[in-house]
Motif scaffolding. Structure first.
Motif, PDB file in Angstrom:
ATOM      1  N   LYS A  35       0.861  -1.161  -0.116  1.00  0.00           N
ATOM      2  CA  LYS A  35       0.019   0.049   0.145  1.00  0.00           C
ATOM      3  C   LYS A  35       1.084   1.296  -0.001  1.00  0.00           C
ATOM      4  N   VAL A  36       1.568   1.421  -1.277  1.00  0.00           N
ATOM      5  CA  VAL A  36       2.523   2.488  -1.122  1.00  0.00           C
ATOM      6  C   VAL A  36       2.087   3.919  -0.980  1.00  0.00           C
ATOM      7  N   GLU A  37       0.995   4.321  -1.548  1.00  0.00           N
ATOM      8  CA  GLU A  37       0.634   5.819  -1.471  1.00  0.00           C
ATOM      9  C   GLU A  37       0.177   5.775   0.230  1.00  0.00           C
ATOM     10  N   LEU A  38      -0.584   4.930   0.650  1.00  0.00           N
ATOM     11  CA  LEU A  38      -0.931   4.990   2.041  1.00  0.00           C
ATOM     12  C   LEU A  38       0.034   5.245   3.044  1.00  0.00           C
ATOM     13  N   ALA A  39       1.071   3.977   2.694  1.00  0.00           N
ATOM     14  CA  ALA A  39       2.478   4.241   3.511  1.00  0.00           C
ATOM     15  C   ALA A  39       2.943   5.444   3.386  1.00  0.00           C
ATOM     16  N   ALA A  95       1.606   8.413   2.743  1.00  0.00           N
ATOM     17  CA  ALA A  95       0.842   9.456   3.811  1.00  0.00           C
ATOM     18  C   ALA A  95       1.182   9.144   5.045  1.00  0.00           C
ATOM     19  N   THR A  96       0.999   7.817   5.763  1.00  0.00           N
ATOM     20  CA  THR A  96       1.545   7.696   7.077  1.00  0.00           C
ATOM     21  C   THR A  96       2.782   8.040   7.428  1.00  0.00           C
ATOM     22  N   ALA A  97       3.707   7.785   6.657  1.00  0.00           N
ATOM     23  CA  ALA A  97       4.990   8.187   7.022  1.00  0.00           C
ATOM     24  C   ALA A  97       5.248   9.707   7.091  1.00  0.00           C
ATOM     25  N   THR A  98       4.462  10.358   6.303  1.00  0.00           N
ATOM     26  CA  THR A  98       4.551  11.753   6.373  1.00  0.00           C
ATOM     27  C   THR A  98       4.116  12.267   7.737  1.00  0.00           C
ATOM     28  N   GLU A  99       3.054  11.643   8.350  1.00  0.00           N
ATOM     29  CA  GLU A  99       2.511  12.007   9.637  1.00  0.00           C
ATOM     30  C   GLU A  99       3.541  11.789  10.529  1.00  0.00           C
ATOM     31  N   ALA A 100       4.335  10.822  10.415  1.00  0.00           N
ATOM     32  CA  ALA A 100       5.400  10.580  11.379  1.00  0.00           C
ATOM     33  C   ALA A 100       6.531  11.476  11.199  1.00  0.00           C
ATOM     34  N   LEU A 101       6.877  11.838   9.973  1.00  0.00           N
ATOM     35  CA  LEU A 101       7.757  13.096   9.987  1.00  0.00           C
ATOM     36  C   LEU A 101       7.306  14.309  10.396  1.00  0.00           C
ATOM     37  N   ASP A 102       6.040  14.738  10.442  1.00  0.00           N
ATOM     38  CA  ASP A 102       5.613  15.719  11.147  1.00  0.00           C
ATOM     39  C   ASP A 102       5.875  15.714  12.429  1.00  0.00           C
ATOM     40  N   LEU A 103       5.581  14.382  13.089  1.00  0.00           N
ATOM     41  CA  LEU A 103       5.860  14.472  14.573  1.00  0.00           C
ATOM     42  C   LEU A 103       7.260  14.524  14.912  1.00  0.00           C
ATOM     43  N   ALA A 104       7.931  13.793  14.010  1.00  0.00           N
ATOM     44  CA  ALA A 104       9.493  14.004  14.313  1.00  0.00           C
ATOM     45  C   ALA A 104      10.195  15.185  14.334  1.00  0.00           C
ATOM     46  N   THR A 105       9.419  16.206  13.587  1.00  0.00           N
ATOM     47  CA  THR A 105       9.904  17.606  13.666  1.00  0.00           C
ATOM     48  C   THR A 105       9.297  18.334  15.067  1.00  0.00           C
ATOM     49  N   ILE A 106       8.733  17.720  15.575  1.00  0.00           N
ATOM     50  CA  ILE A 106       8.232  18.217  17.087  1.00  0.00           C
ATOM     51  C   ILE A 106       9.152  18.077  18.267  1.00  0.00           C
ATOM     52  N   VAL A 107       9.311  16.613  18.167  1.00  0.00           N
ATOM     53  CA  VAL A 107       9.934  15.747  19.363  1.00  0.00           C
ATOM     54  C   VAL A 107      11.611  15.791  18.972  1.00  0.00           C
TER      55      VAL A 107
END
Length: 438
Positions: free
Chosen positions: A383-387, A389-401
């Motif tokens: 599920k490449v495109e879904l993956a 999108a999900t990894a982008t969410e992880a990246l956004d969180l990684a910029t905070i912590v």
């Protein structure tokens, strides 16, 4: 002269308080402002006026709805509240140098100090936490012990929310403070409590180094934590530190060591009648080790053992505070993570997705990890495109912590995208990861 420089700053007694020092070291401006209001006599509008902020922004910071990370704003707060630069990790402020007294003081001690300075004699200096420890003396009371324990709980909360990088100096300072008063305390009951607090601080220090991928230093502090816990024969806490070392071993690709340490942790916990919640957590740590070694049978066996233990969790159990985080949601996401590491993505994906729906949004680092693992299992399921999108969410969180471990996982995900880099979503994500995680 500006209005902020015309007003007096925070009282010196407040600036010398360990709670304020800790808040400044981690740049926790919500707590700084709360202390300024509660103990410094600064109401919100005065904080806003002296720091050149709006009252609404001060209110948002105090309520936790807004963070302050901009260096210009931090410097305005330091100048407005007269917080010495070194407490906030800044250079000495201009007003600090201007406030150094130029006239000799009338008492003999100050005259002697002036004479030493005029003679170019170096006066021995100490770290601030050492000075505070000497000033406080060695008197230990139940209130002091509880205050220290509450600080540790607060440290863990902020570590989950923001990472341990900025937190580490405050934790190390408090560890040195506790070991200092431990040396001067004779009462056996207080000594036992102080040993336990020092062990917790050493473990937390080790954890911050582990999260920063400084594994050798982390191991040193974990070992010190074990020594402190062993002196009071705290078998359950020893088990938890061994579990930390087991998790670190999985990150260092030492799967056999990870399993050995997790099993040693379970043995230690059993000697003290480990609660079902604790035993479930330790079994999951063993599962991580087996999954890292790609031992399918042993991984499932350890997961089943964890589920079996958790089914016997009782709210009346006297679980240590440091294992109470391990709830049904944590069991679910850790099971999914172990299965994902094993390569069983179809089973792992729904478990991690379910846990993320229930997981607290304040635990940013954990959500970043778990979101990464969800993306990884989605990618394994093609599920490449879904993956992406999900990894982008992880990246956004990684910029905070602040967590080098999170960034390492994202770099791994970038490598996993190698065969999919013609897909626009993957191309965009690879560029963002390269920009953020390098």
């Amino acid at each position: 002269m500006t209005e902020s420089s015309a007003l007096p700053g925070l009282p010196r007694r407040l600036l010398a308080d360990p709670e304020m020092i800790s808040a400044c070291a981690s740049r926790d401006f919500a707590r700084i402002f709360q202390l300024a209001k509660r103990r410094g006599g600064f109401h919100s509008s005065r904080i806003a006026r002296t720091c050149e902020l709006t009252p609404s922004r001060v209110g948002e910071v105090i309520s936790g709805k807004r963070k302050i990370t901009n260096m210009t704003v931090i410097e305005r707060i330091a100048d407005g509240l007269r917080i010495p630069g070194h407490l906030l990790g800044l250079a000495s402020r201009d007003w600090e140098r201007a406030e150094i007294p130029t006239q000799p003081q009338p008492n003999a001690a100050m005259r002697r100090l002036a004479e030493l300075q005029n003679a170019h004699t170096t006066v021995p200096s100490r770290e601030l936490d050492d000075i505070l420890a000497i000033a406080a003396g060695s008197k230990v009371t139940p209130t002091v012990l509880r205050s220290l324990q509450v600080s540790i709980e607060d440290y863990w909360r902020r570590d989950d929310e923001h990472g341990g990088e900025a937190l580490r100096p405050a934790v190390i300072g408090q560890l040195r403070y506790v070991t200092g008063i431990l040396q001067d305390t004779a009462d056996p009951n207080y000594r036992r409590s102080l040993h336990g607090i020092a062990a917790e601080l050493a473990r937390l220090t080790g954890w911050t180094y582990f999260d920063a991928r400084q594994y050798s230093t982390a191991r040193t502090y974990f070992t010190e934590s074990l020594r402190l816990a062993r002196e009071i024969d705290d078998r359950t806490f020893i088990a938890d530190v061994l579990a930390c070392l087991s998790l670190q071993a999985t990150y260092q690709d030492r799967a056999k060591d990870a399993v050995t340490l997790a099993r040693a942790a379970q043995d230690s916990a059993r000697l003290d009648g480990g609660t079902p919640r604790l035993m479930a957590m330790l079994s999951i740590r063993e599962a991580f080790g087996h999954a890292s070694a790609h031992n399918r049978e042993a991984t499932h066996s350890a997961i089943n053992e964890a589920v079996h233990h958790f089914e016997h969790v009782n709210p009346e159990d006297h679980d240590p505070t440091w294992v109470q985080y391990f709830d049904r949601t944590k069991l679910t996401v850790d099971t999914g993570t172990a299965l994902g590491q094993l390569g069983d993505a179809a089973a792992a994906e729904p478990l991690i997705a379910e846990a993320l729906q229930a997981e607290p949004t304040t635990n940013i680092r954990a959500r970043a990890f778990h979101t990464f693992w969800l993306a990884r299992t989605q990618l394994q399921c093609s599920k490449v495109e879904l993956a992406c999108a999900t990894a982008t969410e992880a990246l956004d969180l990684a910029t905070i912590v602040e967590s080098p471990r999170v960034l390492t996982h994202l770099r791994e995900f970038r490598q996993l995208l190698g065969s999919h880099r013609t897909i626009p979503a993957a191309v965009e994500l690879v560029a963002r990861i390269s920009e953020t995680a390098n």
